[in-house]
Motif scaffolding. Structure first.
Motif, short mmCIF file in Angstrom:
data_model
loop_
_atom_site.label_atom_id
_atom_site.label_comp_id
_atom_site.label_asym_id
_atom_site.label_seq_id
_atom_site.Cartn_x
_atom_site.Cartn_y
_atom_site.Cartn_z
N ILE A 10 113.65 40.77 89.41
CA ILE A 10 114.11 41.58 88.28
C ILE A 10 112.98 42.48 87.82
N VAL A 11 113.30 43.75 87.57
CA VAL A 11 112.32 44.72 87.08
C VAL A 11 112.80 45.29 85.75
N VAL A 12 111.90 45.33 84.77
CA VAL A 12 112.16 45.95 83.47
C VAL A 12 111.25 47.17 83.33
N PRO A 13 111.80 48.38 83.34
CA PRO A 13 110.97 49.57 83.13
C PRO A 13 110.47 49.63 81.68
N VAL A 14 109.18 49.78 81.49
CA VAL A 14 108.61 49.83 80.15
C VAL A 14 108.63 51.27 79.64
N VAL A 15 109.56 51.56 78.77
CA VAL A 15 109.65 52.88 78.15
C VAL A 15 108.68 52.94 76.97
N GLN B 19 109.18 41.35 86.61
CA GLN B 19 108.07 42.30 86.61
C GLN B 19 108.38 43.45 85.66
N PHE B 20 107.41 43.79 84.82
CA PHE B 20 107.51 44.97 83.96
C PHE B 20 106.87 46.15 84.70
N ALA B 21 107.63 47.23 84.84
CA ALA B 21 107.13 48.42 85.52
C ALA B 21 106.44 49.33 84.52
N ALA B 22 105.17 49.63 84.76
CA ALA B 22 104.38 50.45 83.84
C ALA B 22 104.91 51.88 83.80
N PRO B 23 104.78 52.56 82.66
CA PRO B 23 105.25 53.94 82.54
C PRO B 23 104.68 54.84 83.64
N GLY B 24 105.58 55.56 84.29
CA GLY B 24 105.16 56.52 85.31
C GLY B 24 104.96 55.94 86.69
N LYS B 25 104.96 54.61 86.81
CA LYS B 25 104.78 53.98 88.10
C LYS B 25 106.14 53.78 88.79
N PRO B 26 106.20 53.80 90.12
CA PRO B 26 107.48 53.58 90.82
C PRO B 26 108.05 52.20 90.50
N LEU B 27 109.37 52.12 90.44
CA LEU B 27 110.02 50.84 90.23
C LEU B 27 109.94 50.02 91.51
N PRO B 28 109.43 48.80 91.44
CA PRO B 28 109.33 47.97 92.64
C PRO B 28 110.71 47.60 93.17
N PRO B 29 110.82 47.29 94.46
CA PRO B 29 112.09 46.83 95.01
C PRO B 29 112.55 45.56 94.28
N CYS B 30 113.84 45.47 94.00
CA CYS B 30 114.33 44.32 93.24
C CYS B 30 115.84 44.19 93.41
N LEU C 219 117.75 43.39 90.48
CA LEU C 219 118.31 43.80 89.19
C LEU C 219 117.29 44.61 88.41
N ILE C 220 117.73 45.76 87.89
CA ILE C 220 116.94 46.56 86.96
C ILE C 220 117.57 46.41 85.58
N ILE C 221 116.76 46.08 84.57
CA ILE C 221 117.25 45.96 83.20
C ILE C 221 116.58 47.02 82.33
N LEU C 222 117.37 47.94 81.79
CA LEU C 222 116.84 48.91 80.84
C LEU C 222 116.78 48.23 79.47
N PRO C 223 115.60 48.18 78.84
CA PRO C 223 115.43 47.41 77.61
C PRO C 223 115.87 48.18 76.37
N GLY C 224 115.73 47.52 75.22
CA GLY C 224 115.97 48.19 73.95
C GLY C 224 114.93 49.26 73.70
N SER C 225 115.26 50.18 72.79
CA SER C 225 114.37 51.31 72.51
C SER C 225 114.50 51.71 71.05
N THR D 92 114.47 60.57 78.08
CA THR D 92 113.74 61.72 78.63
C THR D 92 112.55 61.26 79.45
N SER D 93 111.84 60.23 78.97
CA SER D 93 110.71 59.69 79.71
C SER D 93 111.16 59.09 81.04
#
Length: 486
Positions: free
Chosen positions: A256-261, A282-293, A295-301, A309-310
């Motif tokens: 599972i990957v969570v993109p960090v906005v 795994q938390f994906a750092a801003p601007g870095k490619p999303l690792p293979p996974c 499930l991708i979970i877009l978090p709260g904002s 936009t980011s």
């Protein structure tokens, strides 16, 4: 016996020195002794928040501290909460309710009025509890923020409470931190400091003892204790994200990957996944490619349009599309749910300067950001793939979302969430959906995990807070905190 002082304040030499953890651990220690104790933090700045039973909003750390104390969280445990929505601005929550948004300079002026609700809430807690454990914010050594201070020594002087100062030795320079902090205080403020706690120590304490003797001689203040570096504890984070990747070695594993906005909120939603033995999170750092996974979970904002936009600027929208083409699943929670829809509008400019944008278009929804914030805690039924599970959660959002399609959750408050016709994208407003063992298992099965093991985040939190309390009991001289032997 009760402590001779009905309040104790924990301040730190820096942010993340261990104030939140110390208050939680001391709360559990006192609760074990039959003392009715409550946490309190006059001013908190965090995007991790919780909903109280009466529909108010407080910092997540104070809700966890209340759990440690064995009491129900209330808005009076955190009367001022700042939720940043830009680098220089924040939404101000006063006694659980959103008041207005301000920039940093505006809040500096507002602080002289904020002491009134702060002292009102503190007085209420003092009447309801035997003892109140107070957490400072940042450091009292921030001299540029001293005017009208409500978070550290300004509050301590107003409330006339004793103070201990905690420092993190793992950062290095612990003696300079403590001496320097004390030197930044006025004489009356120094006088109310009753001692120091050194946190996160590793190694042979005999090597530290000469420094402790020097510190006590130099300051005239006792070292109340040296707390060891504790690992493997599941304690709710106040704001910082632990970006370390969890690694599972148990058979069938879900990645599972969570993109960090930039304005990610309530990332404690993923604590249950962090401890799950069949999940690599795994938390994906801003601007870095999303690792293979899987499930991708877009978090709260806190600023949904800006964070969307980011996502586009980072190229994550194209990576999400590719992920779905190759058979992956996508989920959105709260702001992430809004992003997965067709359209987001902010007509009042509540969350930023951009007033509208197209969503990612995977769910048939349309969201409008309104002035009134939704704050609820509730219980419902999650239906997914023909299976049902009990789910508990809470909502914290300004958006009102209209949707078409198959909803996910039914509760006394109505229906929530949506799943697309391809059954590979879903979203919900409910924070905490993974905290419910049944719901977590059902969601992981939907994402592709076979033979899912059921885990209990609540049990892990209970184990962790007891281990913390045990460590504090062994390492702190409680007689130096309170004269009574309780």
């Amino acid at each position: 016996m009760l402590p001779t002082s009905r309040a104790l304040m924990v301040q730190g030499t820096t942010s993340d020195a261990g104030k939140s953890v110390l208050v939680a651990g001391l709360g559990r220690l006192l609760a074990r002794r039959g003392i009715h104790v409550a946490p309190f933090k006059s001013q908190n700045m965090a995007l991790n928040s919780a909903v109280t039973a009466d529909g108010g909003e407080i910092g997540r750390a104070q809700a966890f501290q209340a759990f440690a104390c064995g009491v129900e969280p209330t808005v009076h445990m955190n009367p001022i909460l700042l939720k940043p929505n830009s680098d220089c601005g924040a939404q101000i929550i006063v006694q659980g309710k959103a008041a207005e948004s301000m920039n940093a300079i505006g809040f500096q002026s507002y602080k002289k009025f904020a002491m009134t609700p702060v002292m009102e809430s503190f007085s209420i807690l003092q009447k309801q509890f035997d003892c109140v454990l107070i957490e400072g914010a940042g450091s009292p050594a921030e001299v540029n923020l001293r005017e009208n201070d409500i978070a550290n020594m300004g509050f301590a002087e107003e409330a006339d409470v004793p103070v201990i100062i905690v420092a993190d030795i793992d950062r290095g320079g612990v003696f300079a931190h403590l001496i320097g902090t004390l030197d930044c205080l006025s004489q009356s403020e120094r006088d109310r400091v009753i001692g120091f706690v050194i946190n996160r120590f590793r190694g042979d304490i005999s090597l530290l003892e000469p420094g402790l003797e020097w510190l006590e001689e130099k300051t005239g203040k006792p070292v109340i204790g040296v707390v060891p570096y504790l690992q493997g504890l599941m304690l709710d984070a106040e704001d910082a994200i632990d970006v370390s990747q969890t690694q599972s070695t148990e058979g069938d594993v879900l990645n599972i990957v969570v993109p960090v906005v930039p304005r990610i909120s309530n990332h404690t939603d993923f604590d249950a996944l962090r401890i799950h033995p069949q999940v690599n999170l795994q938390f994906a750092a801003p601007g870095k490619p999303l690792p293979p996974c899987d499930l991708i979970i877009l978090p709260g904002s806190k600023s949904v349009i800006s964070d969307l936009t980011s996502i586009r600027n980072y190229g994550w929208d194209h990576q999400i599309a590719k992920h779905l083409r190759y058979g992956g699943k996508v989920m959105g929670i709260c702001g992430g749910y809004q992003m997965l829809g067709n359209r987001i509008e902010d007509p009042h400019g509540i969350e930023g300067t951009m007033l509208k944008t197209d969503g990612l278009g995977y769910l048939d929804t349309h969201t409008v950001i309104e002035r009134e914030k939704v704050l609820t805690r509730t219980v419902g039924t999650l239906t997914l793939g023909g299976e049902r599970a009990k789910v508990t959660g809470y909502e914290i959002h300004m958006g009102v979302t209209s949707s078409k399609g198959q909803t996910l959750i039914t509760s006394e408050n109505g229906q929530d969430g949506l799943i697309n016709t391809d059954q590979n994208v879903l979203g919900t407003y409910w924070h905490g959906v993974f905290d419910s063992p049944e719901a977590c298992s059902l969601l992981l099965a939907w994402a592709g995990l076979g033979e899912v093991k059921e885990i209990s985040l609540e049990a892990e939190r209970e184990r962790s807070i007891n281990a913390l309390a045990d460590a504090l009991e062994a390492s702190l001289d409680m007689s130096k905190l309170w004269a009574s032997n309780f």
